[in-house]
Design a protein around this motif. Sequence first.
Motif, PDB file in Angstrom:
ATOM      1  N   ALA B 151       0.837  -1.203   0.000  1.00 53.25           N
ATOM      2  CA  ALA B 151       0.000   0.000   0.000  1.00 53.25           C
ATOM      3  C   ALA B 151       0.872   1.253   0.000  1.00 53.25           C
ATOM      4  O   ALA B 151       0.590   2.228  -0.702  1.00 53.25           O
ATOM      5  N   LEU B 152       1.941   1.227   0.761  1.00 48.36           N
ATOM      6  CA  LEU B 152       2.811   2.404   0.846  1.00 48.36           C
ATOM      7  C   LEU B 152       3.511   2.672  -0.480  1.00 48.36           C
ATOM      8  O   LEU B 152       3.621   3.819  -0.916  1.00 48.36           O
ATOM      9  N   CYS B 153       4.011   1.595  -1.088  1.00 47.51           N
ATOM     10  CA  CYS B 153       4.665   1.778  -2.390  1.00 47.51           C
ATOM     11  C   CYS B 153       3.661   2.338  -3.399  1.00 47.51           C
ATOM     12  O   CYS B 153       3.958   3.284  -4.132  1.00 47.51           O
ATOM     13  N   TYR B 154       2.486   1.757  -3.394  1.00 47.18           N
ATOM     14  CA  TYR B 154       1.422   2.227  -4.288  1.00 47.18           C
ATOM     15  C   TYR B 154       1.138   3.700  -4.050  1.00 47.18           C
ATOM     16  O   TYR B 154       1.094   4.512  -4.977  1.00 47.18           O
ATOM     17  N   ALA B 155       0.970   4.067  -2.779  1.00 45.41           N
ATOM     18  CA  ALA B 155       0.637   5.448  -2.441  1.00 45.41           C
ATOM     19  C   ALA B 155       1.752   6.399  -2.854  1.00 45.41           C
ATOM     20  O   ALA B 155       1.502   7.493  -3.366  1.00 45.41           O
ATOM     21  N   THR B 156       2.980   5.983  -2.652  1.00 48.55           N
ATOM     22  CA  THR B 156       4.104   6.851  -2.999  1.00 48.55           C
ATOM     23  C   THR B 156       4.171   7.063  -4.502  1.00 48.55           C
ATOM     24  O   THR B 156       4.249   8.200  -4.985  1.00 48.55           O
ATOM     25  N   THR B 158       1.864   6.496  -6.896  1.00 58.20           N
ATOM     26  CA  THR B 158       0.725   7.220  -7.474  1.00 58.20           C
ATOM     27  C   THR B 158       0.716   8.659  -6.978  1.00 58.20           C
ATOM     28  O   THR B 158       0.395   9.571  -7.721  1.00 58.20           O
ATOM     29  N   GLY B 159       1.074   8.852  -5.716  1.00 61.26           N
ATOM     30  CA  GLY B 159       1.139  10.212  -5.191  1.00 61.26           C
ATOM     31  C   GLY B 159       2.067  11.064  -6.037  1.00 61.26           C
ATOM     32  O   GLY B 159       1.734  12.184  -6.423  1.00 61.26           O
ATOM     33  N   VAL B 160       3.212  10.528  -6.371  1.00 63.76           N
ATOM     34  CA  VAL B 160       4.186  11.276  -7.166  1.00 63.76           C
ATOM     35  C   VAL B 160       3.707  11.408  -8.615  1.00 63.76           C
ATOM     36  O   VAL B 160       3.779  12.474  -9.224  1.00 63.76           O
ATOM     37  N   LEU B 186      13.059   9.047  -6.290  1.00 62.49           N
ATOM     38  CA  LEU B 186      12.006   8.128  -5.836  1.00 62.49           C
ATOM     39  C   LEU B 186      12.533   6.703  -5.739  1.00 62.49           C
ATOM     40  O   LEU B 186      12.267   5.981  -4.768  1.00 62.49           O
ATOM     41  N   PHE B 189      14.751   6.367  -2.832  1.00 64.86           N
ATOM     42  CA  PHE B 189      13.899   6.444  -1.645  1.00 64.86           C
ATOM     43  C   PHE B 189      13.262   5.090  -1.346  1.00 64.86           C
ATOM     44  O   PHE B 189      13.336   4.570  -0.231  1.00 64.86           O
ATOM     45  N   LEU B 190      12.675   4.502  -2.368  1.00 68.05           N
ATOM     46  CA  LEU B 190      12.023   3.201  -2.192  1.00 68.05           C
ATOM     47  C   LEU B 190      13.046   2.135  -1.825  1.00 68.05           C
ATOM     48  O   LEU B 190      12.814   1.293  -0.964  1.00 68.05           O
TER      49      LEU B 190
END
Lengths: 198, 198
Positions: B151-156, B158-160, B186, B189-190
Motif C-alpha cells: 500500500a505504501l509503495c502504491y501510495a508513494t 501514485t502520489g508522485v 524516488l 527512496f524506495l
Amino acid sequence: MAGDTRARILESATDLFGIRGVDAVSLDTIAADVGVAKQTLLYWFESKDDLVQAVLVQTAGQLAVVIEAAIRASSDDPLDRIEAVVRAVFRPAVRRPSLLGLIGQVSRLAPEVAERFHDELRPLVHRAVVYLRVEMDRGRVRAGDPRLIAALCYATVTGVATEPEALRGVGWLPNTAELRRLRTELLAFLRAALTPAS
Amino acid sequence: MAGDTRARILESATDLFGIRGVDAVSLDTIAADVGVAKQTLLYWFESKDDLVQAVLVQTAGQLAVVIEAAIRASSDDPLDRIEAVVRAVFRPAVRRPSLLGLIGQVSRLAPEVAERFHDELRPLVHRAVVYLRVEMDRGRVRAGDPRLIAALCYATVTGVATEPEALRGVGWLPNTAELRRLRTELLAFLRAALTPAS
DNA sequence: ACATCTCTCTACCATATGGTAGAGAGATGT
DNA sequence: ACATCTCTCTACCATATGGTAGAGAGATGT
C-alpha cells in the motif's frame, strides 16, 4: 448561533467537497446541510469558486498550525521531528478525510483557486526544504536533493492519507485498527528511507 | 478509420477525464474532440458512467500489461524488480498524465464504477503482496506487513505520478528534466525504505 | 424617529448537460 | 431484390445548477 453562519458554511463545505468532490456538491446541497437558503451562501461568498477558495485557504491554514505545533513540541532529532509532523498531519486526515481529500482535487480546480492554495502552502514547503538541507549537511538525514525528498514525503503521506477509500477498494484497509497499523508502517518506511547511509 | 470509432472515443475520453476531471468533461466535449456527434458516444456506450467505466477498465488493463512485461524482463533480485516495475509505471504516467490522473478520481466516482475498477486491480495487488511476503521471508526485503508495504509503495508512486501539477504548483517541478530527477530520487527512496535492516 | 448595516428569505432565470426519439446512409448476407 | 446490421446524424427534452433580483426582518448608530 448568531454570527457563525460563515464558519458553519465553511465547515460543511469542507466535508462535502473533500468527500464527494467539489464538482459533485451543489450549493443547494451545502445550504441544505447547513440549514440555510442557497442565497445565504452567496451572501457570504461571491460565487462557488470563491467558497472553494475560502475552504482551501482555511484548510491550508489549519494544516500549517498543526504542523507548527508538532515541530515546536518535537525533539531536535530530525527523524523524530519528521515523524512528529507526519503523525500530526495523519491524525486529522484520518479523523476527517475531507481535510486532505481536498488536496487531491486542487490541480483540477480553476487555476486562480489552485494558485491561491499553493500560495498558502509554499512557505511551509520552503521551510521543510531548508530544514532538510541543513540536516542533510549535518549528516543526520540521508543525502539527496532536499526539494525532491520533501516532494516524496509529501506524496507518500498525502497518497496514503487522501486515498483511504481507494486503498479500501482493493482490500487493504477494512477498519481503523488497520489504518493505525498503516500509519505505524508508514513511519517505519519513512524512517528507513531517510536514515543516513552508514 | 472505419471501425476504430470506439477506440478513438476511449482514447480521447481517457485523456480528457484524466486531465480535466470526469465531472468537468461533458459528452459534448469528448464528441467534439473525437470529431463525431454526441449520440455516437451513446451508441457505443450506454451512458457516461458506462464510458467512464470502460476507460478505467482499459487503463487498469494497460497498467497490468506494462507491469507484467517489466516483471518478466527484470532480474531476480527483488529490489531491482521493484525498481523495474516502478520505472514501468512511472514512464507512461509521466508521458500521459491522464493514465494515472484517473486513479485519483476513482474513490469519488459512482460506487459500481469504482468497484469495477478495483476488481480489475485486485489480482495485481494480490500478486504483489504474495511476492513481497515471499521475499520478506527470504530476508531480501525489509520485514513488515506485506499488504501495508505494498500500500505504501502504491501510495508513494501514485502520489508522485498523479500530482505533478500539484507539485509544480508549489514550485517543485518546473520541467521534465526535473521530473526525471524526481524519478531517480524516488527509486533511491524506495530502495532505502525496502532494503532489509542489516 | 430615522437611516444604515447585517443577514436571510422567496421567486426566478439562463445555461449546460446527460439522455431520448427516430431517421437514414452504407455494407453485408441470402 | 430484400432484410438486416452497423454506424452516425439532427432535433429535442427534462433536469440540475450557479447565479440574479429584490424584499424584508432585526440590530445598531445618531
